[in-house]
Design a protein around this motif. Structure first.
Motif, PDB file in Angstrom:
ATOM      1  N   ASN A 187      -2.432   2.956  -1.840  1.00 33.49           N
ATOM      2  CA  ASN A 187      -1.329   3.730  -1.284  1.00 33.49           C
ATOM      3  C   ASN A 187      -1.658   4.117   0.156  1.00 33.49           C
ATOM      4  N   ALA A 188      -0.659   4.646   0.846  1.00 32.12           N
ATOM      5  CA  ALA A 188      -0.817   4.968   2.273  1.00 32.12           C
ATOM      6  C   ALA A 188      -1.907   6.010   2.507  1.00 32.12           C
ATOM      7  N   GLN A 189      -2.036   6.971   1.580  1.00 31.16           N
ATOM      8  CA  GLN A 189      -3.039   8.022   1.757  1.00 31.16           C
ATOM      9  C   GLN A 189      -4.453   7.445   1.698  1.00 31.16           C
ATOM     10  N   THR A 190      -4.688   6.526   0.781  1.00 27.66           N
ATOM     11  CA  THR A 190      -6.002   5.881   0.687  1.00 27.66           C
ATOM     12  C   THR A 190      -6.324   5.115   1.965  1.00 27.66           C
ATOM     13  N   ILE A 191      -5.341   4.389   2.492  1.00 30.33           N
ATOM     14  CA  ILE A 191      -5.529   3.643   3.739  1.00 30.33           C
ATOM     15  C   ILE A 191      -5.853   4.599   4.882  1.00 30.33           C
ATOM     16  N   ARG A 192      -5.131   5.720   4.938  1.00 33.74           N
ATOM     17  CA  ARG A 192      -5.347   6.691   6.017  1.00 33.74           C
ATOM     18  C   ARG A 192      -6.751   7.280   5.955  1.00 33.74           C
ATOM     19  N   ARG A 193      -7.238   7.581   4.743  1.00 33.75           N
ATOM     20  CA  ARG A 193      -8.591   8.136   4.594  1.00 33.75           C
ATOM     21  C   ARG A 193      -9.645   7.147   5.075  1.00 33.75           C
ATOM     22  N   ILE A 194      -9.465   5.880   4.771  1.00 32.47           N
ATOM     23  CA  ILE A 194     -10.425   4.861   5.198  1.00 32.47           C
ATOM     24  C   ILE A 194     -10.426   4.751   6.721  1.00 32.47           C
ATOM     25  N   LEU A 195      -9.251   4.733   7.318  1.00 30.85           N
ATOM     26  CA  LEU A 195      -9.144   4.576   8.770  1.00 30.85           C
ATOM     27  C   LEU A 195      -9.684   5.780   9.537  1.00 30.85           C
ATOM     28  N   ASP A 196      -9.754   6.952   8.884  1.00 27.88           N
ATOM     29  CA  ASP A 196     -10.253   8.165   9.545  1.00 27.88           C
ATOM     30  C   ASP A 196     -11.731   8.426   9.259  1.00 27.88           C
ATOM     31  N   ASN A 197     -12.368   7.560   8.497  1.00 23.53           N
ATOM     32  CA  ASN A 197     -13.755   7.807   8.063  1.00 23.53           C
ATOM     33  C   ASN A 197     -14.738   7.241   9.087  1.00 23.53           C
ATOM     34  N   GLN A 198     -15.452   8.158   9.772  1.00 20.58           N
ATOM     35  CA  GLN A 198     -16.407   7.735  10.803  1.00 20.58           C
ATOM     36  C   GLN A 198     -17.657   7.074  10.218  1.00 20.58           C
ATOM     37  N   MET A 199     -17.807   7.118   8.905  1.00 21.38           N
ATOM     38  CA  MET A 199     -18.977   6.498   8.283  1.00 21.38           C
ATOM     39  C   MET A 199     -19.018   4.999   8.546  1.00 21.38           C
ATOM     40  N   TYR A 200     -17.846   4.400   8.735  1.00 23.40           N
ATOM     41  CA  TYR A 200     -17.788   2.962   8.976  1.00 23.40           C
ATOM     42  C   TYR A 200     -18.310   2.590  10.363  1.00 23.40           C
ATOM     43  N   LEU A 201     -18.536   3.621  11.218  1.00 27.45           N
ATOM     44  CA  LEU A 201     -19.141   3.388  12.541  1.00 27.45           C
ATOM     45  C   LEU A 201     -20.660   3.519  12.497  1.00 27.45           C
ATOM     46  N   GLY A 202     -21.218   3.782  11.305  1.00 27.65           N
ATOM     47  CA  GLY A 202     -22.657   3.995  11.190  1.00 27.65           C
ATOM     48  C   GLY A 202     -23.047   5.456  11.344  1.00 27.65           C
ATOM     49  N   LYS A 203     -22.041   6.358  11.368  1.00 26.60           N
ATOM     50  CA  LYS A 203     -22.304   7.795  11.474  1.00 26.60           C
ATOM     51  C   LYS A 203     -22.265   8.431  10.084  1.00 26.60           C
ATOM     52  N   LEU A 204     -23.217   9.328   9.838  1.00 20.68           N
ATOM     53  CA  LEU A 204     -23.205  10.074   8.584  1.00 20.68           C
ATOM     54  C   LEU A 204     -22.592  11.443   8.878  1.00 20.68           C
ATOM     55  N   VAL A 205     -21.384  11.666   8.371  1.00 19.79           N
ATOM     56  CA  VAL A 205     -20.655  12.916   8.624  1.00 19.79           C
ATOM     57  C   VAL A 205     -20.637  13.736   7.335  1.00 19.79           C
ATOM     58  N   GLN A 206     -21.268  14.910   7.377  1.00 17.01           N
ATOM     59  CA  GLN A 206     -21.340  15.767   6.200  1.00 17.01           C
ATOM     60  C   GLN A 206     -21.014  17.217   6.573  1.00 17.01           C
ATOM     61  N   MET A 207     -20.996  18.083   5.563  1.00  8.86           N
ATOM     62  CA  MET A 207     -20.641  19.498   5.715  1.00  8.86           C
ATOM     63  C   MET A 207     -19.207  19.644   6.240  1.00  8.86           C
ATOM     64  N   LYS A 208     -18.318  18.747   5.813  1.00  6.02           N
ATOM     65  CA  LYS A 208     -16.923  18.826   6.228  1.00  6.02           C
ATOM     66  C   LYS A 208     -16.166  19.876   5.416  1.00  6.02           C
ATOM     67  N   GLU A 209     -16.693  20.190   4.233  1.00  2.00           N
ATOM     68  CA  GLU A 209     -16.040  21.167   3.367  1.00  2.00           C
ATOM     69  C   GLU A 209     -17.053  22.180   2.861  1.00  2.00           C
ATOM     70  N   THR A 210     -16.554  23.334   2.466  1.00  2.19           N
ATOM     71  CA  THR A 210     -17.406  24.358   1.868  1.00  2.19           C
ATOM     72  C   THR A 210     -16.553  25.174   0.908  1.00  2.19           C
ATOM     73  N   THR A 211     -17.154  26.149   0.258  1.00  2.00           N
ATOM     74  CA  THR A 211     -16.400  27.053  -0.608  1.00  2.00           C
ATOM     75  C   THR A 211     -16.247  28.396   0.085  1.00  2.00           C
ATOM     76  N   VAL A 212     -15.259  29.176  -0.346  1.00  2.00           N
ATOM     77  CA  VAL A 212     -14.990  30.465   0.287  1.00  2.00           C
ATOM     78  C   VAL A 212     -16.217  31.366   0.203  1.00  2.00           C
ATOM     79  N   SER A 213     -16.825  31.456  -0.979  1.00  3.58           N
ATOM     80  CA  SER A 213     -18.035  32.262  -1.171  1.00  3.58           C
ATOM     81  C   SER A 213     -18.660  31.874  -2.495  1.00  3.58           C
TER      82      SER A 213
END
Length: 490
Positions: free
Chosen positions: A240-266
């Motif tokens: 679906n379009a959302q899956t395609i959009r997530r892949i296209l926005d993922n910097q991991m495919y550039l060889g970058k490891l991107v983490q700590m994008k999310e957290t919990t309130v407390s």
């Protein structure tokens, strides 16, 4: 005091969290069961049921076991709740206090935390007096543990340790300590194709439709196929379009490891929230990339376009579709098929097409002519960078215009500010020394320090702004270098 009871129907509550597992056998479910069962038998009581929450934090009361326990207590099926200690029942001091001090007495339920000597049938004991403090300490333990875990997660992310449960589509985890992502050739080929399709002008839904028509397995199904399991949730098993959009926005495919994008309130509220991009931990060149920086940039350029580009009935997107603007009014040009002309399509002013001649004149350009003009210009640029040694300097001069003079003035001002800041630091130090030695009155010292401090803050703000401008100049040079590199590559 609770009314005197002799016939107790006991509900034994056992809980083990993931943090407790590190402390070994002493807190295991079986050890808790053995201790509590022996205590019930020694007192001649009967066990109605055992309620267990395994691997769940005590900070929340949304636990299946404890909820079933409370339901049975309210319905009168049990009249004594027994647990090993207060922290087993919960680590939220407000909710624990509400249950033990208000709810349980209302339903005439006795509560015992065995190793803490808490027994609501004996409200005058020293342990009962200490219970509020124990509850606060139990919650503090959770807060402290949460803080330590967050620190560990952040340190692991900065060290390049891949912490995701499952690897991103297109990769699989290596067996090393950092669980480095390795390329999965089959999935990586699909990822490369998705980026190329988007760079060519195809929209997210069109890309998904094309992959579905070819019966290419979508990421979740692909993951479970690799695990030898069936996807457990209901799914159409389609892209679906959302899956395609997530892949296209993922910097991991550039060889970058991107983490700590999310957290919990407390540690109490486990609602997941997205961190600001400035808080992400990004490790450059962490693993082998699947796509090039150039392809990534092409996709970003396509995303910035106000139009996705038109796909013809033959499923073809023109290379310039969505990128052409009317020279008269600035509106987006509309691609139209012209089957009887020398060109299969042409571009007309979109404003004129939609609203008529009152807003813009009727004019168009054949697609073949426009593409030929652009191709000639590209060849001319390639010839220029190949044969002219001063091409870079000329491109920079053209891009920056009269900015060279501005840069020289900015650089001069930057040196002046840095010198004055250094002088101010020495002056403020001298004032402190004079004050300590008694050579300057307090009032004069305070006034001078305030004046110098204000001047220092103003100059620092101006210096920061100049540095931002210099970063902009540097980016312009990088843009020119990248433009020349791309021309030479073609």
């Amino acid at each position: 005091m609770l009314p005197k009871q002799t016939d107790y129907k006991v509900g034994m509550y056992l809980r083990l969290s993931r943090d407790d597992e590190r402390q070994g056998e002493s807190l295991s479910i079986e050890n808790q069961r053995r201790i509590l069962t022996n205590y019930v038998q020694e007192n001649g009581w009967s066990i109605y049921d055992t309620y267990i929450d395994d691997g769940i934090s005590g900070t929340t009361f949304e636990r299946p076991g404890v909820q079933r326990l409370l339901d049975d207590a309210k319905s009168g099926k049990i009249n004594l709740i027994l647990c090993k200690d207060m922290s087993r029942f919960g680590r939220n001091y407000i909710q624990v206090g509400q249950y033990v001090d208000y709810l349980f007495p209302m339903y005439n339920i006795r509560f015992i935390a065995l190793t803490d000597n808490i027994d609501t049938a004996n409200s005058d004991s020293a342990s009962m007096d200490m219970m509020p403090i124990m509850n606060v300490f139990n919650e503090w333990h959770c807060a402290n543990t949460s803080k330590k875990l967050r620190t560990v997660f952040h340190a692991n992310a900065k060290a390049g340790k891949y912490m995701a449960t499952f690897c991103t589509y297109g990769y699989y985890k290596a067996d090393d300590d950092k669980r480095t992502p390795l390329i999965d050739p089959e999935a990586a080929a699909v990822v490369q194709r998705i980026f190329k399709m988007r760079a060519s002008g195809m929209g997210h839904k069109s890309i998904a439709d094309a992959l579905n028509q070819e019966h290419i397995t979508p990421p979740l199904d692909y993951k479970y196929d690799k695990l030898g399991r069936t996807y457990p949730l209901y799914s159409h098993h389609l892209w679906n379009a959302q899956t395609i959009r997530r892949i296209l926005d993922n910097q991991m495919y550039l060889g970058k490891l991107v983490q700590m994008k999310e957290t919990t309130v407390s540690y109490k509220n486990h609602k997941v929230i997205r961190n600001d991009e400035s808080e992400w931990v990004i490790v450059e060149n962490n693993h082998e990339p699947i796509i090039s920086q150039e392809l990534w940039d092409k996709v970003r350029e396509r995303d910035r376009s106000v139009s996705r580009g038109r796909i013809t009935t033959e499923r073809i997107t023109s290379p310039l579709s969505g990128l052409c603007y009317c020279d008269s009014c600035g509106a987006k040009m509309k691609m139209q098929k012209t089957p009887e002309s020398k060109s299969p399509y042409s571009y007309r002013c979109g404003l004129h097409v939609r609203y008529g001649k009152s807003f813009c004149t009727s004019h168009n350009i054949r697609g073949t002519i426009l593409e030929q003009l652009i191709l000639e210009d590209i060849r001319r640029q390639i010839d220029f960078v190949t044969n002219d040694d001063k091409a870079r300097a000329k491109y920079l001069a053209r891009k920056q215009g009269n900015i060279a003079l501005v840069m020289a003035e900015d650089n001069k001002r930057k040196r002046e500010i840095e010198k004055r800041l250094d002088d101010l630091g020495k002056l403020m130090q001298k004032i402190y020394e004079d004050r300590v030695l008694g050579n300057m009155p307090d009032k004069a010292c305070a006034e001078l320090l305030e004046q110098y401090q204000q001047e220092k803050e103003d100059l620092q703000a101006e210096l920061n702004e100049l540095r931002k401008r210099f970063d902009g100049y540097k980016r312009e040079e990088e843009d020119v270098d990248e433009f020349i590199r791309r021309l030479k590559s073609y």
